[in-house]
Design a protein around this motif. Structure first.
Motif: not given
Length: 155
Positions: A36-39, A81-86
């Motif tokens: 899966l693509e991050a971002g 750890f899954f974080l909001p995209p930034d």
């Protein structure tokens, strides 16, 4: 985790795929892991497992919200750890890897482990993620604790 929460978690996670239907089919009928693509919906902060597990333990406090989705890769000995995209995020530290736009993450389904990947906290489908500020504080505390502990056997 209830069935409804599990189903929402599957849909939320698969939405990050370029083909959500194929993603879910791969989880069910293929190798059980998909890239899966991050971002877009989330970024991942990957840390060494010893640091990550202690950090996650510190995040489980009654005064804090329930931690966001967290994945462990036992082969690579990493916790994600899954974080909001930034796109402007700058995580600095020994062994920290920030995975954002243009990067891909191997992900098992939220309902079972696959190969060496397993959800410590699966996504619940609400879109809840780790708070970067809270995660940073817990990482600093865990890093300070690890600095005074003896290294694990065999290290």
């Amino acid at each position: 985790m209830s069935y409804a929460m599990w189903a929402r978690g599957v849909e939320w996670l698969a939405a990050a795929s370029t083909d959500p239907r194929n993603c879910k089919r791969e989880w069910d009928q293929g190798h059980g892991v998909t890239l899966l693509e991050a971002g877009r919906y989330w970024n991942v902060l990957s840390v060494p497992d010893r640091l990550g597990l202690l950090t996650l333990d510190l995040l489980w406090q009654p005064t804090l919200p329930v931690p966001g989705p967290t994945l462990v890769d036992t082969a690579a000995q990493r916790v994600g750890f899954f974080l909001p995209p930034d796109p402007a995020s700058r995580w600095i530290g020994d062994g920290l890897r920030h995975v954002g736009r243009g990067s891909w993450v191997a992900v098992p389904p939220p309902y079972r482990p696959a190969r060496f990947l397993e959800w410590l906290i699966p996504p619940d489908g609400t879109g809840a993620l780790h708070s970067p500020a809270t995660l940073e504080l817990a990482l600093r505390q865990a890093n300070g604790t690890l600095a005074v502990l003896p290294p694990p056997r065999g290290a």
